[in-house]
Design a protein around this motif. Structure first.
Motif, PDB file in Angstrom:
ATOM      1  N   VAL A 487      -0.262   1.492  -3.930  1.00 34.95           N
ATOM      2  CA  VAL A 487      -1.152   0.254  -3.629  1.00 34.95           C
ATOM      3  C   VAL A 487      -0.137  -0.991  -3.394  1.00 34.95           C
ATOM      4  N   THR A 488      -0.240  -1.627  -2.173  1.00 36.78           N
ATOM      5  CA  THR A 488       0.428  -2.949  -2.275  1.00 36.78           C
ATOM      6  C   THR A 488      -0.214  -3.820  -3.175  1.00 36.78           C
ATOM      7  N   ASP A 489       0.861  -5.000  -3.522  1.00 32.47           N
ATOM      8  CA  ASP A 489       0.291  -5.999  -4.438  1.00 32.47           C
ATOM      9  C   ASP A 489      -0.927  -6.925  -3.794  1.00 32.47           C
ATOM     10  N   ASN A 490      -0.967  -7.171  -2.525  1.00 35.26           N
ATOM     11  CA  ASN A 490      -2.007  -8.044  -2.133  1.00 35.26           C
ATOM     12  C   ASN A 490      -3.061  -7.031  -1.640  1.00 35.26           C
ATOM     13  N   PHE A 491      -3.360  -5.890  -1.631  1.00 39.55           N
ATOM     14  CA  PHE A 491      -4.289  -5.213  -1.202  1.00 39.55           C
ATOM     15  C   PHE A 491      -5.805  -5.504  -1.648  1.00 39.55           C
ATOM     16  N   PHE A 492      -5.898  -5.548  -2.862  1.00 39.95           N
ATOM     17  CA  PHE A 492      -7.212  -5.879  -3.499  1.00 39.95           C
ATOM     18  C   PHE A 492      -7.717  -7.373  -3.395  1.00 39.95           C
ATOM     19  N   ALA A 493      -6.587  -8.328  -3.353  1.00 37.23           N
ATOM     20  CA  ALA A 493      -6.887  -9.716  -3.050  1.00 37.23           C
ATOM     21  C   ALA A 493      -7.127  -9.838  -1.717  1.00 37.23           C
ATOM     22  N   LEU A 494      -6.843  -9.143  -0.798  1.00 35.72           N
ATOM     23  CA  LEU A 494      -7.263  -9.169   0.707  1.00 35.72           C
ATOM     24  C   LEU A 494      -8.636  -8.781   0.776  1.00 35.72           C
ATOM     25  N   LEU A 495      -9.273  -7.824  -0.006  1.00 39.14           N
ATOM     26  CA  LEU A 495     -10.465  -7.613   0.067  1.00 39.14           C
ATOM     27  C   LEU A 495     -11.619  -8.193  -0.945  1.00 39.14           C
ATOM     28  N   GLY A 496     -10.804  -9.374  -1.306  1.00 39.50           N
ATOM     29  CA  GLY A 496     -11.797 -10.032  -2.321  1.00 39.50           C
ATOM     30  C   GLY A 496     -12.017  -9.330  -3.616  1.00 39.50           C
ATOM     31  N   LEU A 558      -4.813   0.730   5.751  1.00 41.42           N
ATOM     32  CA  LEU A 558      -4.117  -0.486   6.180  1.00 41.42           C
ATOM     33  C   LEU A 558      -5.331  -1.439   6.146  1.00 41.42           C
ATOM     34  N   ALA A 559      -5.230  -2.702   5.348  1.00 45.83           N
ATOM     35  CA  ALA A 559      -5.946  -3.746   5.341  1.00 45.83           C
ATOM     36  C   ALA A 559      -5.279  -4.903   6.107  1.00 45.83           C
ATOM     37  N   GLU A 560      -6.257  -5.515   7.127  1.00 48.29           N
ATOM     38  CA  GLU A 560      -5.561  -6.619   8.178  1.00 48.29           C
ATOM     39  C   GLU A 560      -6.383  -7.621   8.133  1.00 48.29           C
ATOM     40  N   ASP A 561      -5.903  -8.875   8.015  1.00 49.70           N
ATOM     41  CA  ASP A 561      -6.770  -9.953   8.324  1.00 49.70           C
ATOM     42  C   ASP A 561      -7.015 -10.468   9.666  1.00 49.70           C
ATOM     43  N   VAL A 562      -8.409  -9.984  10.208  1.00 53.57           N
ATOM     44  CA  VAL A 562      -8.477 -10.340  11.745  1.00 53.57           C
ATOM     45  C   VAL A 562      -9.549 -11.608  11.825  1.00 53.57           C
ATOM     46  N   THR A 563      -9.507 -12.373  10.887  1.00 48.94           N
ATOM     47  CA  THR A 563     -10.634 -13.668  10.985  1.00 48.94           C
ATOM     48  C   THR A 563     -10.353 -14.178  12.228  1.00 48.94           C
ATOM     49  N   ALA A 564      -9.251 -14.795  12.793  1.00 47.89           N
ATOM     50  CA  ALA A 564      -9.250 -15.300  13.907  1.00 47.89           C
ATOM     51  C   ALA A 564      -9.644 -14.760  14.995  1.00 47.89           C
ATOM     52  N   THR A 565      -9.023 -13.555  15.333  1.00 50.05           N
ATOM     53  CA  THR A 565      -9.638 -12.810  16.490  1.00 50.05           C
ATOM     54  C   THR A 565     -11.018 -12.372  16.599  1.00 50.05           C
ATOM     55  N   THR A 566     -11.529 -12.190  15.111  1.00 50.31           N
ATOM     56  CA  THR A 566     -13.096 -12.005  15.141  1.00 50.31           C
ATOM     57  C   THR A 566     -13.683 -13.110  15.617  1.00 50.31           C
TER      58      THR A 566
END
Length: 888
Positions: A487-496, A558-566
């Motif tokens: 698991v990458t270090d930022n994975f759970f932080a990305l998912l809140g 893979l978790a990706e922040d797609v806020t802008a495009t969404t």
């Protein structure tokens, strides 16, 4: 950084999967089973055996239909005895007039009856020759049959031709007399049959006699009908005396014009002759079919009825299974079946029309039944079904053996490489893989060897790229064979979600934690199968896309922040489909949603299209400004959205135009109730204008119904728009339903207006002149020009003037009348008509002046047109005008 977290317990457990041999074998077997199932399903869907059975039924039906037409024509031709009956009546009347015959003596005087029979015998022979019958007879009787003694003899004659289709003999050698007195036999010179008797015996009214029933029916009815209306065919075969031959017969009473009944006349069809007309071999190969000529008194609606056999096509096993000539027919699914000797026989029963509807025996329906044993009829379909079943069984057996051999040959090289890799894993080194002589596997082995050395380098490069990416990314990897989790270090932080406190995660714990995260946040799935989580935290909303790929032993996410495009996509979709001012569907979205609904009529049910138009919007814009007009539109849109049921398609098409589609209802009354509720809510919606006045929503609308008015959107829009136009023109602020009657009236009016425009454009009018006569002066003072049109719809000048007034075209009519009437007035024929009314020189001078140049030119050019009674004065006036024109 990647952090490797291992579960030692899970690492010790050895995970096993399915062997490649079993996988290939099962796949091939599955494919084979699917093919077999598809074959069976396709056979079932196409209903091969059912269609073959239906073809057999249709062929039988066609044969019986062709045969019934032939039999009906034959029997109708045989029963047409009108000419013969009239000849016998004329003979009787002639003999009565000459004193040779007294009808009252026919039953008592053999001499009188023989004289009549001898007189009509030649015509009987001619009729026997002309018709497709095997016999003809006349029975004489003038008393009620109830008054006759059983066994008494009745005078008559019965002739028979055993082979009607053969060429007739010139001396009647091919005919025989079955019944007839010695005097008649001697007179005719025709051979008597072996069962000949001089009279016909009367055996009472019981039974199915060939002559008594028509006679007694006409007697009891008082001979109110024509003789042919009392005609009747015997419903079962009969024999004459000791004769072994059976026959059916048609007979009708002999009735004089005064209503006197004095016997019957009829024809016979031998059973053996009819059997030649019913070739049962045409019904089914192998001569397994049978024709039945039957009668029944059952109604056409009965599902089970008894029929009486009159004639069968052959004396086979089927005929012997219906004792006493009766058979029971049963209708199953609109098909006729016979059950004889516990066997089912498929039958085609078609009616034979022999009697008029009002005849006394019209309840006796005649049928031709063609029947074949169901096992014989459907034998071909059964054979096809058995062959298909055997083919499917052989396919399964051969497919299983073939799959076993192929799976074994394909699995061996892969298993070899597998064992070498496992051995290398146990020895903690990558093995030297063997060559299998299979190109793909050998290249895979070489690629694995080269990729193994590059794996660590590529992993390091990938981590650096992720750290430098502008979009925040996180990921994980699960290995089910070893139980390890990366698991990458930022994975759970990305998912809140908070970072796990412990440093070790098992595969099971990671899957549980990831599942809880997805359940605790709104989650949608894209068309590609990716999941988008909506993460709301501290007033901020972020959209995270989670992509997951799996293979046999590994899962990578893979978790990706797609806020802008969404957010951008949501904004574009909203602006594309929704009106900015009202929040309702725009025109494009309405047409797209409506088109989808109209592709599924079942979903539409009963629907209504309501087209609406805001009243007074221009007045509000002009009086209070466009901002208040926009508020007026916005309030209307909110009122429509809040007071229509869920699922109603509500849209703002343009400025002040709205359209609603109510659908999914079972009746129009349900929709009317929803429309009344909406109308009431709009009337209650109030806004205070800057002037202090209350502003209530006033809207006009037209309703068109689906499917009552139309089944497509274009038609419904046209009708709803027409209803809206009617409301705007007559009763603003109301909602009205479309009326086809008013629409047709308006269509006629529109056509009339188009005809009027054509009249103006093409000047489709002419003028005739009517003299205005002065009673005092006793002469014509002037001429009135009368308009006429050659257009059918505009024959009346009153109609033309009414349309001109409605369309503001009075000036055009005035201009057309002025120039067209003068042009007609100047025509030479018109000049001649006017000139004929001129008597004096003064009148001629006045007419010339009134007619201007055209009339003047006419008289100057044609002096002969001037009436003789005013010729001297006319010459003087013409000379004056001629000199004046010359000097001018």
């Amino acid at each position: 950084m990647l952090r490797r977290q291992k579960d030692t317990d899970a690492a010790r457990r050895k995970k096993t999967g399915r062997p490649i041999f079993r996988t290939i074998f099962n796949a091939m077997m599955l494919v084979m089973l699917v093919e077999v199932v598809l074959l069976a399903v396709s056979i079932a869907i196409t209903n091969v055996d059912g269609r073959l059975n239906q073809n057999a039924k249709d062929m039988l039906n066609m044969q019986v239909r062709n045969r019934v037409s032939y039999v009906q024509d034959l029997m109708q031709d045989a029963q047409n005895l009108t000419d013969l009956s009239e000849h016998i009546n004329n003979t009787v009347l002639a003999m009565q007039e000459e004193g040779q015959l007294n009808l009252a003596e026919l039953n008592t005087s053999r001499e009188k009856s023989d004289a009549l029979l001898t007189a009509i015998a030649p015509e009987l022979v001619n009729t026997l020759r002309a018709k497709p019958v095997s016999g003809i007879f006349v029975v004489l009787n003038t008393v009620n049959l109830h008054n006759l003694d059983v066994g008494c003899g009745l005078s008559g004659i019965y002739l028979r031709d055993l082979d009607p289709d053969a060429r007739p003999s010139e001396d009647n050698a091919d005919l025989m007399i079955e019944r007839g007195s010695s005097a008649v036999v001697k007179k005719l010179g025709i051979t008597t049959d072996k069962s000949w008797q001089p009279t016909l015996r009367y055996y009472g009214l019981k039974g199915n006699g060939f002559s008594k029933t028509p006679f007694q029916t006409a007697w009891e009815d008082g001979a109110r009908l024509n003789a042919e209306d009392y005609g009747r065919w015997t419903t079962s075969a009969y024999k004459i005396g000791n004769d072994s031959r059976t026959a059916i017969a048609y007979s009708q009473p002999l009735i004089l014009p005064d209503g006197t009944i004095y016997g019957v006349v009829g024809v016979e069809l031998l059973t053996s002759y009819l059997q030649t007309k019913l070739p049962y071999s045409e019904l089914q190969d192998g001569n397994t079919g049978t024709y039945f000529l039957v009668s029944t008194t059952a109604d056409e609606e009965d599902t089970s009825f008894i029929v009486s056999k009159a004639v069968t096509s052959s004396e086979d096993m089927i005929t012997s299974e219906a004792p006493a000539g009766m058979m029971n027919c049963e209708l199953r699914a609109d098909e006729c079946w016979l059950t004889l000797r516990n066997k089912d026989y498929y039958a085609v029963a078609l009616p034979i029309t022999l009697y008029s509807r009002n005849a006394p025996f019209s309840n006796e329906r005649w049928l031709l039944i063609g029947t074949v044993n169901s096992k014989v009829l459907f034998a071909f379909a059964d054979n096809v079904r058995n062959v298909i079943a055997i083919a499917i069984v052989f396919t399964l057996v051969l497919g299983a053996l073939g799959s076993l051999v192929i799976a074994r040959n394909l699995a061996y090289p892969v298993e070899l490489l597998y064992h070498e890799v496992v051995d290398g894993q146990e020895k903690k080194q990558f093995p030297q893989l063997s060559h299998t002589n299979i190109r793909e596997l050998d290249r895979l082995a070489d690629a694995l060897t080269s990729l193994n050395s590059e794996l660590l380098n590529n992993s390091t490069k990938f981590l650096r790229i992720m750290d430098m990416a502008s979009v925040e990314l996180g990921g994980y990897e699960l290995r089910f064979d070893t139980g390890s989790v990366y698991v990458t270090d930022n994975f759970f932080a990305l998912l809140g979600a908070p970072q796990p406190k412990d440093h070790f995660l098992s595969v099971r714990r990671f899957e549980e934690k990831l599942s809880n995260i997805q359940l605790s946040h709104p989650c949608t799935t894209t068309a590609e199968g990716d999941k988008i989580l909506t993460i709301r935290r501290e007033g901020e909303t972020r959209y995270i896309m989670l992509r997951v790929t799996n293979d046999q032993t590994t899962q990578v996410g893979l978790a990706e922040d797609v806020t802008a495009t969404t957010l951008e996509r949501m904004r574009i979709e909203h602006e594309r489909d929704y009106d900015i001012l009202t929040g309702l569907y725009n025109r494009q979205a309405f047409h797209r949603v409506s088109e989808e609904l109209f592709h599924d009529p079942h979903q539409l049910g009963v629907a209504a299209l309501l087209m609406m138009d805001l009243d007074n919007l221009k007045h509000i814009n002009d009086t209070y400004g466009h901002d208040w007009g926009d508020q007026y539109i916005h309030r209307t849109g909110r009122c429509l959205a809040e007071n229509t049921p869920n699922g109603t398609v509500v849209s703002r098409l343009s400025g002040d135009e709205f359209v609603l589609l109510f659908y999914g209802y079972s009746s129009q009354d349900q929709i009317r109730e929803k429309i009344r509720t909406l109308s009431s809510a709009m009337k209650k919606s109030v806004a205070i204008l800057p002037s202090g006045n209350e502003l209530r929503i006033s809207i006009s609308g037209g309703v068109a119904w689906y499917p009552a008015n139309g089944t497509d959107m274009d038609t419904l829009k046209k009708y709803a728009d027409f209803a809206l136009y009617q409301v705007k023109r007559t009763n603003k602020g109301h909602l009205e339903e479309f009326s086809m009657e008013i629409y047709q009236q308006e269509a006629q009016a529109a056509q009339l207006r188009r005809d009027f425009q054509q009249l103006l454009t093409e000047e489709r009018v002419c003028y005739v002149f009517q003299p205005i006569f002065s009673a005092r002066a006793r002469k014509v003072m002037a001429y009135e020009a009368l308009m006429r049109s050659d257009m059918e719809a505009l024959r009346s000048p009153a109609t033309i003037m009414k349309l001109a007034q409605e369309q503001g075209a009075l000036y055009e009519i005035e201009r057309l009348t002025f120039f067209k009437s003068l042009e007609t007035f100047a025509h030479p024929r018109s000049m001649q008509i006017i000139a004929e009314g001129v008597e004096t020189a003064a009148e001629l001078r006045k007419v010339i002046e009134l007619g201007a140049d055209a009339l003047q030119g006419y008289f100057l050019a044609k002096p002969a047109a001037v009436p003789a009674k005013m010729a001297p004065a006319a010459r003087k006036v013409i000379a004056e005008y001629s000199s004046a024109s010359d000097s001018g």
